[in-house]
Design a protein around this motif. Structure first.
Motif, PDB file in Angstrom:
ATOM      1  N   ALA A  79      80.895  19.178  33.772  1.00 15.75           N
ATOM      2  CA  ALA A  79      79.588  19.221  34.433  1.00 15.75           C
ATOM      3  C   ALA A  79      78.509  19.632  33.445  1.00 15.75           C
ATOM      4  CB  ALA A  79      79.625  20.189  35.609  1.00 15.75           C
ATOM      5  N   THR A  80      78.814  20.612  32.607  1.00 13.05           N
ATOM      6  CA  THR A  80      77.844  21.053  31.608  1.00 13.05           C
ATOM      7  C   THR A  80      77.526  19.929  30.630  1.00 13.05           C
ATOM      8  OG1 THR A  80      78.675  23.316  31.785  1.00 13.05           O
ATOM      9  CG2 THR A  80      77.394  22.779  29.813  1.00 13.05           C
ATOM     10  N   ARG A  81      78.533  19.208  30.182  1.00  6.57           N
ATOM     11  CA  ARG A  81      78.295  18.089  29.262  1.00  6.57           C
ATOM     12  C   ARG A  81      77.370  17.050  29.892  1.00  6.57           C
ATOM     13  NH1 ARG A  81      80.185  13.033  27.596  1.00  6.57           N
ATOM     14  NH2 ARG A  81      81.343  12.776  29.550  1.00  6.57           N
ATOM     15  N   ARG A  82      77.543  16.793  31.181  1.00  8.23           N
ATOM     16  CA  ARG A  82      76.702  15.805  31.877  1.00  8.23           C
ATOM     17  C   ARG A  82      75.261  16.281  32.019  1.00  8.23           C
ATOM     18  NH1 ARG A  82      79.597  12.894  35.870  1.00  8.23           N
ATOM     19  NH2 ARG A  82      81.803  12.795  35.349  1.00  8.23           N
ATOM     20  N   MET A  83      75.040  17.594  31.914  1.00  8.06           N
ATOM     21  CA  MET A  83      73.696  18.149  32.072  1.00  8.06           C
ATOM     22  C   MET A  83      73.048  18.508  30.741  1.00  8.06           C
ATOM     23  SD  MET A  83      74.079  20.475  35.556  1.00  8.06           S
ATOM     24  CE  MET A  83      75.213  21.689  34.900  1.00  8.06           C
TER      25      MET A  83
ATOM     26  N   VAL B  78      75.031  21.660  41.537  1.00  2.00           N
ATOM     27  CA  VAL B  78      76.156  21.029  40.838  1.00  2.00           C
ATOM     28  C   VAL B  78      77.212  22.075  40.484  1.00  2.00           C
ATOM     29  CG1 VAL B  78      76.847  19.868  38.694  1.00  2.00           C
ATOM     30  CG2 VAL B  78      74.839  19.069  39.954  1.00  2.00           C
ATOM     31  N   LEU B  79      76.761  23.200  39.937  1.00  2.00           N
ATOM     32  CA  LEU B  79      77.706  24.228  39.502  1.00  2.00           C
ATOM     33  C   LEU B  79      78.380  24.942  40.676  1.00  2.00           C
ATOM     34  CD1 LEU B  79      75.676  25.807  36.549  1.00  2.00           C
ATOM     35  CD2 LEU B  79      77.589  24.195  36.403  1.00  2.00           C
TER      36      LEU B  79
ATOM     37  N   GLY C 289      66.939  23.288  43.407  1.00  5.41           N
ATOM     38  CA  GLY C 289      68.343  23.656  43.398  1.00  5.41           C
ATOM     39  C   GLY C 289      69.335  22.740  42.721  1.00  5.41           C
ATOM     40  N   THR C 290      68.889  21.607  42.164  1.00  2.56           N
ATOM     41  CA  THR C 290      69.825  20.582  41.700  1.00  2.56           C
ATOM     42  C   THR C 290      70.928  21.116  40.796  1.00  2.56           C
ATOM     43  OG1 THR C 290      68.279  18.744  41.935  1.00  2.56           O
ATOM     44  CG2 THR C 290      70.010  18.490  40.293  1.00  2.56           C
TER      45      THR C 290
ATOM     46  N   VAL D   2      72.329  10.987  38.826  1.00  2.73           N
ATOM     47  CA  VAL D   2      72.648  11.252  40.233  1.00  2.73           C
ATOM     48  C   VAL D   2      72.049  12.591  40.614  1.00  2.73           C
ATOM     49  CG1 VAL D   2      74.502  11.565  41.929  1.00  2.73           C
ATOM     50  CG2 VAL D   2      74.843  10.012  39.990  1.00  2.73           C
ATOM     51  N   TYR D   3      71.489  12.689  41.825  1.00  8.02           N
ATOM     52  CA  TYR D   3      71.136  14.011  42.351  1.00  8.02           C
ATOM     53  C   TYR D   3      72.133  14.358  43.469  1.00  8.02           C
ATOM     54  CZ  TYR D   3      68.333  11.103  45.617  1.00  8.02           C
ATOM     55  OH  TYR D   3      67.896  10.149  46.501  1.00  8.02           O
TER      56      TYR D   3
END
Length: 543
Positions: free
Chosen positions: A459-463, A443-444, A438-439, A291-292
């Protein structure tokens, strides 16, 4: 800049696994994380524990694993000076390229056709490419110092175009045999999987037999099938069912590209889509998505035209636009719904489409303008205006389309199996979609700090860790002893995405440092000249 041993001292650590944020020192040596230790206040100089080390006080920051952009279009930008700076400056240390079926390898039977169609997505192609096959492209990546690491998918559209050009038909038996053989070789040489772009020529004419045959080759290599489905609008459920049937018949692992639902009339359908995906996972289909975090997409302007106009690629489309009868037929079609493929011109209207990539001096003032504004200036119908611009610019236009509602974007991001991908377009025009810049900061800042949709750890785990697992990238995405030293030092309490739709080319603030393979790619928010990135090996499951 290669300081040897590095100590990131006194900061908090979010290690990528989903574990809670904690205080720790991170030691880096020879491109890897050598230790993660309890913070020692007595370490206060550039000489630590008896060994020379470059000490960076990060007590006001958090140390993250390097971010993995699972949906990038930097196939050419990786090899172009400055091409991936927008990624590096926001903390991306691994770029997964070859998405949506678009690519620069293998080279099409008519390279000019490939360049004109995919150039608005990948950036301008050079006059000649120093490779022909996909393995040769991998060789180029592996022998070039890169600003960020790379993982490559074989683009289905380019694979097809290398065999039969942009023919508007399924592959025949002989052509399919060659496609499966070429794909098998690319996967054996290190490709991570195959990407489909079923909205784009020439992949949009592939039939189920072709797609299943190719997916089975990917499955045999434990690769991943990344798929831009045929429709993300009115026929999204049918398009998803087609993809799930491919997965069911081939047993391939699937990555759904840019999970979204488009056009105003489909607003609010994301829960229905996620219910279908959850049911598929319960059935045993191994599917995740990327997802963006924006309500607008971006692609080549050629995608706004019906598929049948692209049998000879963009040159064929231009020839049709220069024929009055064909032009009239095209314009009529643009105001009607299409089967399967979403007609974004009809669904969004000219006000929902921004234009970029102008080369003609007389059109330079249109850069970043809405199609409706340009049509009004010219005093003509919006479809006719788009046809004029495509002819004048020889088809090399990019569009930004305001397709989604923010509620659906947030719902897609909240799905536990969604990863983060920028889908950024590294075009050289003055205007581009802000997601290129900026993606990850967005998110952060927006979805973690401001909205609380995701925790910082999740969020970090997803990235980081989750994409490393999905794309079989060993030793990345986590902070632990022995892992590769791809690291980001940033302040999640202050990080800001400064790239906007009005002014997209701005780097985020409060990303202090980025390390790629143990070398600083940025330090104190300033880019270095290091090229420590590399084509990364893919780990194949033995199960």
């Amino acid at each position: 800049m290669s300081p040897g041993r590095i100590l990131l001292h006194g900061g908090d650590l979010v290690d990528g696994t989903g574990a809670e944020r904690r205080r720790a020192d991170v030691w880096v040596e020879d491109g890897r994380i050598s230790a993660v230790t309890e913070v020692r206040p007595d370490i206060a100089s550039d000489t630590a524990s008896g060994t020379d080390a470059h000490r960076l006080d990060v007590s006001e920051s958090v140390v993250f694993p390097g971010f993995i952009d699972v949906h990038a279009h930097d196939d050419l930008a990786l090899l172009r000076p400055g091409g991936v700076e927008p990624k590096v400056m926001q903390g991306v240390t691994v770029d997964v390229v070859g998405n949506c079926g678009h690519g620069c390898a293998p080279v099409a039977t008519d390279p000019r056709m490939q360049a004109s169609y995919s150039g608005p997505v990948l950036g301008r192609f050079p006059e000649t490419l120093p490779w022909q096959s996909f393995p040769e492209y991998l060789d180029q990546l592996s022998t070039t110092g890169l600003r960020t690491n790379a993982v490559a998918l074989v683009p289905h559209g380019a694979l097809r175009a290398s065999i039969t050009g942009y023919a508007r038909r399924p592959l025949d038996t002989r052509e399919l045999a060659r496609a499966t053989r070429d794909l098998d070789e690319a996967l054996a040489r290190g490709a991570a999987g195959l990407s489909l772009g079923l909205m784009y020529a020439p992949g949009d004419v592939a039939d189920q037999a072709e797609l299943v045959a190719l997916a089975r080759v990917v499955a045999a290599h434990d690769g991943i099938l990344a798929a831009h489905i045929r429709s993300e609008g009115d026929d999204i459920i049918g398009s998803l069912r087609e993809l799930l049937d491919i997965a069911r018949r081939s047993e391939v692992r699937v990555q759904l590209s840019h999970l979204k639902v488009v056009s105003p009339r489909n607003r609010g359908r994301m829960p229905e889509i996620l219910a279908l995906l959850d049911a598929a996972r319960s059935e045993g289909i191994d599917i995740t998505a990327d997802v963006y975090p924006y309500p607008a997409g971006s692609t080549t302007a050629a995608a706004l035209f019906p598929g049948w106009t692209l049998s000879d690629g963009v040159p064929g489309l231009l020839a049709s636009l220069e024929t009055p009868a064909e032009r009239a037929r095209i314009i009529t079609s643009m105001y009607q719904p299409w089967q399967q493929k979403e007609n974004n011109f009809q669904a969004l209207g000219a006000h929902g489409i921004l234009l970029a990539g102008f080369q003609q001096p007389d059109n330079a003032s249109y850069e970043g303008a809405r199609l409706s504004e340009v049509a009004e200036k010219r005093g003509i119908d919006a479809a006719e205006c788009l046809c004029q611009l495509m002819t004048e610019e020889r088809g090399e236009l990019t569009v930004v389309m305001f397709q989604m509602h923010e509620d659906d974007v947030a719902t897609a991001l909240s799905w536990p199996w969604s990863l983060i991908g920028s889908d950024g377009l590294p075009v050289q025009s003055p205007y581009t979609h802000p997601r290129m810049y900026g993606t990850f900061a967005r998110v952060l800042s927006e979805y973690v700090r401001k909205r609380g949709l995701l925790t910082l750890e999740e969020a970090t785990r997803r990235m980081t860790a989750l994409p490393a697992e999905r794309f079989r990238i060993p030793g990345r995405g986590v902070i632990r002893a022995g892992a590769a030293a791809d690291l980001v030092v940033a302040s999640p309490e202050r990080i800001e995405d400064h790239a906007t739709f009005a002014a997209p080319r701005h780097f985020p603030k409060h990303v202090r440092a980025v390390l790629v393979n143990g070398e600083f790619a940025t330090l104190d928010g300033i880019a270095t000249e290091n090229t420590a990135g590399a084509l990364l090996p893919i780990e194949r499951s033995t199960i």
